[in-house]
Design a protein around this motif. Structure first.
Motif, mmCIF file in Angstrom:
data_model
loop_
_atom_site.group_PDB
_atom_site.id
_atom_site.type_symbol
_atom_site.label_atom_id
_atom_site.label_comp_id
_atom_site.label_asym_id
_atom_site.label_seq_id
_atom_site.Cartn_x
_atom_site.Cartn_y
_atom_site.Cartn_z
ATOM 1 N N VAL A 6 3.211 1.195 7.012
ATOM 2 C CA VAL A 6 4.243 1.247 5.967
ATOM 3 C C VAL A 6 4.640 -0.159 5.534
ATOM 4 C CG1 VAL A 6 6.621 1.922 5.461
ATOM 5 C CG2 VAL A 6 5.112 3.502 6.684
ATOM 6 N N ARG A 7 4.817 -1.072 6.499
ATOM 7 C CA ARG A 7 5.179 -2.446 6.159
ATOM 8 C C ARG A 7 4.080 -3.126 5.339
ATOM 9 N NH1 ARG A 7 7.152 -2.505 11.529
ATOM 10 N NH2 ARG A 7 5.250 -3.572 12.248
ATOM 11 N N ARG A 8 2.837 -2.878 5.714
ATOM 12 C CA ARG A 8 1.734 -3.491 4.976
ATOM 13 C C ARG A 8 1.643 -2.935 3.563
ATOM 14 N NH1 ARG A 8 -2.570 -5.923 7.665
ATOM 15 N NH2 ARG A 8 -3.493 -5.953 5.576
ATOM 16 N N LEU A 9 1.877 -1.639 3.407
ATOM 17 C CA LEU A 9 1.851 -1.036 2.073
ATOM 18 C C LEU A 9 2.967 -1.595 1.196
ATOM 19 C CD1 LEU A 9 1.040 2.691 2.933
ATOM 20 C CD2 LEU A 9 -0.481 1.027 1.864
ATOM 21 N N GLY A 323 -6.283 -6.334 -16.133
ATOM 22 C CA GLY A 323 -6.527 -5.001 -15.596
ATOM 23 C C GLY A 323 -7.530 -5.028 -14.456
ATOM 24 N N THR A 324 -8.644 -5.750 -14.656
ATOM 25 C CA THR A 324 -9.640 -5.869 -13.586
ATOM 26 C C THR A 324 -9.092 -6.681 -12.411
ATOM 27 O OG1 THR A 324 -10.596 -7.759 -14.780
ATOM 28 C CG2 THR A 324 -11.636 -5.614 -15.100
ATOM 29 N N LEU A 325 -8.295 -7.724 -12.714
ATOM 30 C CA LEU A 325 -7.678 -8.506 -11.633
ATOM 31 C C LEU A 325 -6.759 -7.628 -10.790
ATOM 32 C CD1 LEU A 325 -6.975 -11.237 -10.275
ATOM 33 C CD2 LEU A 325 -5.149 -11.477 -11.967
ATOM 34 N N PHE A 326 -5.982 -6.782 -11.439
ATOM 35 C CA PHE A 326 -5.076 -5.879 -10.719
ATOM 36 C C PHE A 326 -5.863 -4.922 -9.822
ATOM 37 C CE2 PHE A 326 -2.701 -1.908 -10.361
ATOM 38 C CZ PHE A 326 -1.450 -2.351 -9.959
ATOM 39 N N ILE A 327 -6.920 -4.333 -10.374
ATOM 40 C CA ILE A 327 -7.729 -3.381 -9.608
ATOM 41 C C ILE A 327 -8.416 -4.078 -8.441
ATOM 42 C CG2 ILE A 327 -9.733 -1.858 -9.695
ATOM 43 C CD1 ILE A 327 -7.295 -0.650 -10.980
ATOM 44 N N PHE A 328 -9.024 -5.242 -8.700
ATOM 45 C CA PHE A 328 -9.725 -5.960 -7.639
ATOM 46 C C PHE A 328 -8.768 -6.342 -6.514
ATOM 47 C CE2 PHE A 328 -12.958 -7.828 -10.888
ATOM 48 C CZ PHE A 328 -13.436 -6.549 -11.094
ATOM 49 N N THR A 329 -7.592 -6.842 -6.896
ATOM 50 C CA THR A 329 -6.620 -7.273 -5.884
ATOM 51 C C THR A 329 -6.097 -6.089 -5.084
ATOM 52 O OG1 THR A 329 -5.940 -9.065 -7.369
ATOM 53 C CG2 THR A 329 -4.503 -8.563 -5.518
ATOM 54 N N LEU A 330 -5.783 -5.014 -5.769
ATOM 55 C CA LEU A 330 -5.269 -3.828 -5.085
ATOM 56 C C LEU A 330 -6.302 -3.269 -4.113
ATOM 57 C CD1 LEU A 330 -3.039 -1.693 -4.770
ATOM 58 C CD2 LEU A 330 -4.051 -0.453 -6.690
ATOM 59 N N LEU A 331 -7.546 -3.176 -4.553
ATOM 60 C CA LEU A 331 -8.601 -2.687 -3.671
ATOM 61 C C LEU A 331 -8.794 -3.621 -2.481
ATOM 62 C CD1 LEU A 331 -11.343 -1.451 -6.184
ATOM 63 C CD2 LEU A 331 -9.934 -0.053 -4.681
ATOM 64 N N GLY A 332 -8.742 -4.931 -2.733
ATOM 65 C CA GLY A 332 -8.901 -5.883 -1.647
ATOM 66 C C GLY A 332 -7.823 -5.751 -0.593
ATOM 67 N N LEU A 333 -6.571 -5.589 -1.026
ATOM 68 C CA LEU A 333 -5.467 -5.460 -0.081
ATOM 69 C C LEU A 333 -5.558 -4.151 0.702
ATOM 70 C CD1 LEU A 333 -2.573 -6.771 -2.364
ATOM 71 C CD2 LEU A 333 -3.604 -7.955 -0.414
#
Length: 357
Positions: A6-9, A323-333
């Motif tokens: 939960v903290r990481r999310l 948009g791609t930066l947001f997706i890439f970063t979210l997937l990476g995290l």
């Protein structure tokens, strides 16, 4: 463990915000935005819009403001700025972007006449195909090979396999891709494999098994070009991790108890040695997905996310870029979090709560 997840999310939210903010500020200072490119096109210039627009007696400012143009009506310039949203101050544009991203609405592309979400979904299968199969094949070969090299450390097998994977690592993937095309895709010698695309033109008319075969037939050359250079790091990491664990006291104790070498290796050493390898999996996967495949996509005419992001950066297509930066970063995290959770599956002794305490 649940509290840690939960903290990481929750930590993902400020991390995403900070990354988007920093990149937004950098973009504001970069010359040649969409307004400048449109003005340059209207005035008949074919070159890059990052330079001064001199045909109308004016010039383009690096911050996105057009300073005078004797040959272009100022009302037209204002309409262009309004069309791209540059009639609003930077902080207002940033907050509007963030509000849209909270609803996963990335807006419309400036130059492709399509929604960013649709573009990402359209290109995703190509990047998933390249990243997934490259990562899977690399791990399926490198981990057993690294274990074997650790067991036979210093032998002839260890020496010649090390030589082979170092040579493969030294060959750039794009150069190997060109060589494969010249030799195997009708370049100068053999015509065994297709030259471009992920599927054939008559893919929809094929049976299910023919479609599967056609899909993998198109993937052979690009996947091979990406995989060859990926073996060295993972193989040597696996070997060194196992060598380090094999020399520890608990291995000597297990052997003294009469356990078989296979039981010692896979029952005790494997769990501890694999921790570091698992830690590097998320970054390796994301790297192959979105950066490692860029030149391969260009060479084999594979229209994936890497090529989409690169073209968006060149054309200053800001909605697609962010948009791609947001997706890439979210997937990476998210993948990084999955990697941490996998730690506990490999070694239940790991307790994230006590580590943070």
């Amino acid at each position: 463990m649940l509290a840690y997840i939960v903290r990481r999310l929750l930590l993902i939210i400020p991390t995403l915000f900070g990354i988007l903010l920093i990149n937004f500020l950098i973009i504001q200072a970069a010359p040649g935005g969409p307004v400048e490119q449109m003005i340059a096109n209207l005035e008949g210039f074919e070159g890059s819009a990052t330079s001064r627009v001199s045909g109308g007696g004016g010039e383009v400012a690096s911050g996105g403001n057009y300073r005078g143009a004797q040959g272009l009506d100022p009302d037209i310039i204002k309409e262009i700025e309004k069309m791209y949203g540059f009639d609003k101050p930077a902080h207002e544009r940033f907050w509007l972007m963030i509000k849209g991203y909270l609803q996963f609405d990335f807006g419309d592309s400036f130059f492709r006449d399509a929604k960013v979400t649709d573009l990402i979904l359209e290109k995703m299968p190509v990047s998933i195909s390249l990243g997934l199969w490259t990562t899977l094949i690399t791990y399926l070969i490198s981990i057993p090979l690294g274990i074997r090299k650790a067991i036979r450390h210093g032998s002839a097998f260890d020496i010649w396999t090390s030589s082979l994977i170092i040579v493969g690592y030294a060959i750039p993937g794009f150069l190997l891709a060109i060589l494969l095309i010249v030799v195997f895709a009708g370049g100068s010698y053999l015509d065994w494999f297709p030259l471009r695309g992920l599927t054939s033109n008559n893919f929809d008319q094929m049976s299910t098994w023919e479609q599967i075969g056609d899909y993998f037939w198109h993937l052979v050359l690009p996947i091979f070009a990406m995989v060859v250079g990926s073996f060295a790091t993972l193989t040597m990491l696996t070997k060194n991790c196992f060598l380090d664990e094999i020399g520890k006291q608990y291995v000597t104790t297990a052997r003294a108890k009469g356990l078989s070498e296979s039981r010692v290796l896979y029952g005790h050493v494997f769990r501890n040695a694999m921790l570091l390898i698992i830690a590097g999996f998320p970054s390796a996967l994301i790297s192959i997905f979105f950066t490692g495949s860029l030149l391969i996509e260009v060479i084999f005419s594979l229209d994936g996310l890497g090529l989409l992001g690169f073209e968006a950066a060149i054309n200053r297509d800001y909605p697609v870029m962010f948009g791609t930066l947001f997706i890439f970063t979210l997937l990476g995290l998210v993948v990084k979090l999955i990697g941490d959770i996998t730690y506990t599956l490999v070694d239940p002794r790991i307790d994230f709560d006590s580590r943070e305490g």
